[in-house]
Design an enzyme around this catalytic site. Structure first.
Site, PDB file in Angstrom:
ATOM      1  N   ALA A   9       8.155  10.407  -8.734  1.00 25.40           N
ATOM      2  CA  ALA A   9       8.345   9.599  -7.526  1.00 25.40           C
ATOM      3  C   ALA A   9       9.391  10.227  -6.624  1.00 25.40           C
ATOM      4  CB  ALA A   9       8.773   8.188  -7.915  1.00 25.40           C
ATOM      5  N   ALA A  10       9.429  11.561  -6.605  1.00 30.44           N
ATOM      6  CA  ALA A  10      10.476  12.234  -5.846  1.00 30.44           C
ATOM      7  C   ALA A  10      10.021  12.695  -4.472  1.00 30.44           C
ATOM      8  CB  ALA A  10      10.993  13.432  -6.637  1.00 30.44           C
ATOM      9  N   GLY A  11       8.711  12.751  -4.261  1.00 30.71           N
ATOM     10  CA  GLY A  11       8.175  13.350  -3.033  1.00 30.71           C
ATOM     11  C   GLY A  11       8.573  12.593  -1.772  1.00 30.71           C
ATOM     12  N   ARG A  15       3.573  11.737   5.209  1.00 34.06           N
ATOM     13  CA  ARG A  15       2.470  11.182   6.000  1.00 34.06           C
ATOM     14  C   ARG A  15       2.497   9.657   6.122  1.00 34.06           C
ATOM     15  NH1 ARG A  15      -2.916  13.363   3.956  1.00 34.06           N
ATOM     16  NH2 ARG A  15      -1.811  13.887   2.042  1.00 34.06           N
ATOM     17  N   GLN A  74      15.544  14.524  -9.148  1.00 37.15           N
ATOM     18  CA  GLN A  74      15.091  15.873  -8.805  1.00 37.15           C
ATOM     19  C   GLN A  74      15.615  16.116  -7.386  1.00 37.15           C
ATOM     20  OE1 GLN A  74      10.947  16.369  -7.870  1.00 37.15           O
ATOM     21  NE2 GLN A  74      10.897  18.495  -8.549  1.00 37.15           N
ATOM     22  N   ASN A 226      -1.224   8.210   0.600  1.00 37.72           N
ATOM     23  CA  ASN A 226      -0.479   9.172   1.414  1.00 37.72           C
ATOM     24  C   ASN A 226      -0.149   8.633   2.796  1.00 37.72           C
ATOM     25  OD1 ASN A 226      -0.395  11.417  -0.453  1.00 37.72           O
ATOM     26  ND2 ASN A 226      -2.607  11.519  -0.159  1.00 37.72           N
ATOM     27  N   SER A 387       8.771 -43.676   5.832  1.00 38.05           N
ATOM     28  CA  SER A 387       8.518 -42.564   6.761  1.00 38.05           C
ATOM     29  C   SER A 387       9.755 -42.234   7.564  1.00 38.05           C
ATOM     30  CB  SER A 387       7.401 -42.950   7.728  1.00 38.05           C
ATOM     31  OG  SER A 387       6.207 -43.072   7.010  1.00 38.05           O
ATOM     32  N   ARG A 422      19.408 -47.941   9.883  1.00 36.67           N
ATOM     33  CA  ARG A 422      18.874 -47.597  11.202  1.00 36.67           C
ATOM     34  C   ARG A 422      19.371 -48.624  12.192  1.00 36.67           C
ATOM     35  NH1 ARG A 422      12.870 -49.465   9.307  1.00 36.67           N
ATOM     36  NH2 ARG A 422      13.188 -51.680   9.605  1.00 36.67           N
TER      37      ARG A 422
END
Ligand code: UD1
Ligand code: CA
Length: 449
Positions: A9-11, A15, A74, A226, A387, A422
């Site tokens: 998974a280093a790339g 693109r 890497q 990609n 309500s 209320r």
């Protein structure tokens, strides 16, 4: 003997044209590398991820997903063989076999890796995974003799004749751990790309008299990501499979193509999912529940027989009891709704506990946030919330208590009590009629003038 994993998974994933590492882009709510790890779910050895580009964020996400993963860096991407050698410190004394997968290839099935293990058990020293490509494009080509692999030639280095071969390399390879590490370290970079190719270990192994074999799989499994278009196509593949699995597992969906699932969506037997429902990550729906149209769910649990929606929103931590109801334009977050309780219309329930059999009237809001802290509302069993009640948390309302419609509840309500909070109503006789005539006269005067 254990089988270990090296996940590359280093790339840079150029693109994708993204500031994020490619393997952190998501399919069905999970990063690409997590899908790739799921392919290796049956493996019992160590799991090593080779990180590089955006390495810190990949490492963080990897350890969040599974703290037993080992991440190695890497620093410079010199090719797939070079990447594999980065795992040498972690695996050199580990024994067993190792399989190498790409972090951007999410759909390899566990059964396919089992087939590769079976080929190893049958005597192959190195096993590569290949596929017949409809359009071989720029994949590495496999030069074979029966199921024996002679060598792999990368597209860039291939002759016209070699490019005519349609058996392509998926990238996946399995061998004894020490063989894989030793041959990866022995590769050179004398090729068009100037990279250390892991594919070269096929020819290196054969030169040592090893048996090198190809196992094949369906091309759909080897789909690599990609571009953003690939990502969208992979999402569609995932969704189609996940829906087919649900239909095969006795879930009813009237318009399955409109239902969006996540990698970990669990839906029980005889549940009904109406059209246009979105399941984010972390959702469990128990048997016989109904999720009505246009609902959005994530991080929640819906128990047997409950009915959700249409147009409901269940956010993380929502737990609905058996046979409960959450209706239209209701949002529930971090709250337990008791068995048979009803929250049917236009309501926000957040950081709350609603007892069994309680009815929450339309327009109720648990006012859970004071601008700094979150507070909890606890409502007992068989209560009735009128309500448009506002419950200013932290607040407790007892069993079988009631609140009058339109109340602002800022004191606890003991069990069995009715809270009325209320303004008092006052009627002014004939006043409305007088007001109407005054206003109409004013309007008429304005139109004349
Ligand atoms: C590779 C294979 C090719 C195969 C194709 C399938 C090699 C030499 N070639 O080519 O035969 O048909 O996959 O998709 O293996 N990576 C690193 N570090 C590196 C280089 C690569 O981690 O130094 C990772 C990349 O992030 C990527 C994967 O390895 O996930 C594959 O590398 P990539 O350069 O894309 O190889 P391909 O040219 O596609
Ligand atoms: Ca690639």
């Amino acid at each position: 003997m254990p089988t270990h994993l090296i996940l590359l998974a280093a790339g840079a994933g150029t693109r994708m044209m993204s500031d994020r590492a490619k393997v952190l882009h998501e399919i069905a709510g999970a990063p690409l590398f997590a899908h790739a790890l799921a392919s290796a779910t049956d493996l019992d050895g160590r799991k090593v991820i080779v990180t590089g580009h955006e390495g810190a964020s990949v490492r963080k996400a990897a350890l969040e997903l599974d703290e037993t993963l080992t991440c190695v860096e890497q620093a410079e991407q010199k090719g797939t063989a070079h990447a594999v050698t980065m795992a040498a410190d972690t695996l050199k004394d580990a024994g067993g076999d190792t399989v190498m997968l790409f972090g951007d290839t999410p759909f390899i099935r566990p059964e396919t890796l089992q087939a590769m293990s079976a080929a190893r058990a049958a005597g192959a020293d190195i096993v590569f995974l290949g596929f017949e490509a409809a359009d071989p494009a720029r994949y590495g080509r496999m030069i074979t003799d029966g199921d024996t692999l002679i060598r792999i030639v990368e597209w860039k280095d291939a002759t016209e004749d070699e490019r005519a071969i349609t058996l392509c390399n998926s990238g996946v390879v399995m061998a004894a751990t020490d063989t894989l590490l030793r041959l990866a370290a022995a590769t050179g970079n004398d090729n068009v790309a100037g990279e250390y190719y892991l594919t070269d270990i096929a020819a290196l192994g054969r030169a040592e008299g090893m048996s090198v074999k190809v196992v094949t799989c369906d091309e759909a499994e080897t789909l690599g990501i990609n571009t953003r278009a690939d990502l969208a196509a992979a999402e569609a593949v995932f969704q189609a499979r996940a829906r087919a699995d649900l239909l095969a597992n006795d879930v009813t969906m009237q318009a399955p193509e409109t239902v969006h699932l996540s990698f970990d969506t669990h839906i029980g037997r005889d549940a009904v999912i109406e059209p246009n429902v979105v399941f984010g990550p972390g959702v469990t729906i128990e048997s016989g529940a109904t999720i009505r149209a246009f609902s959005h769910l994530e991080g929640c649990h819906v128990s047997a027989g409950a009915v959700v929606g249409p147009y409901a929103r269940l956010r993380p931590g929502a737990e609905l009891g058996n046979n409960s109801r959450v209706g239209n334009f209701v949002e529930v977050k971090n709250a337990q709704i008791g068995e048979g309780a009803k929250v049917n219309h236009l309501t926000y329930i957040g950081d709350a506990e609603i007892g069994d059999g309680t009815n929450i009237g339309a327009g109720t809001i648990t006012c859970n946030y004071d601008g700094v802290f979150k507070h909890r509302t606890v409502i007992g069993k068989n209560a009735f919330i009128g309500s448009n009640t506002l419950i200013v948390a932290p607040r407790t309302i007892g069993d079988e208590a009631m609140t009058a419609t339109g109340s602002v509840i800022n004191r606890d309500v003991p069990a069995g009590d009715l809270a009325v909070a209320r303004g008092k109503q006052e009627n002014r006789p004939g006043y409305a009629r007088k007001l109407f005539s005054r206003l109409r006269a004013a309007k008429a005067a304005k139109q004349k003038g």
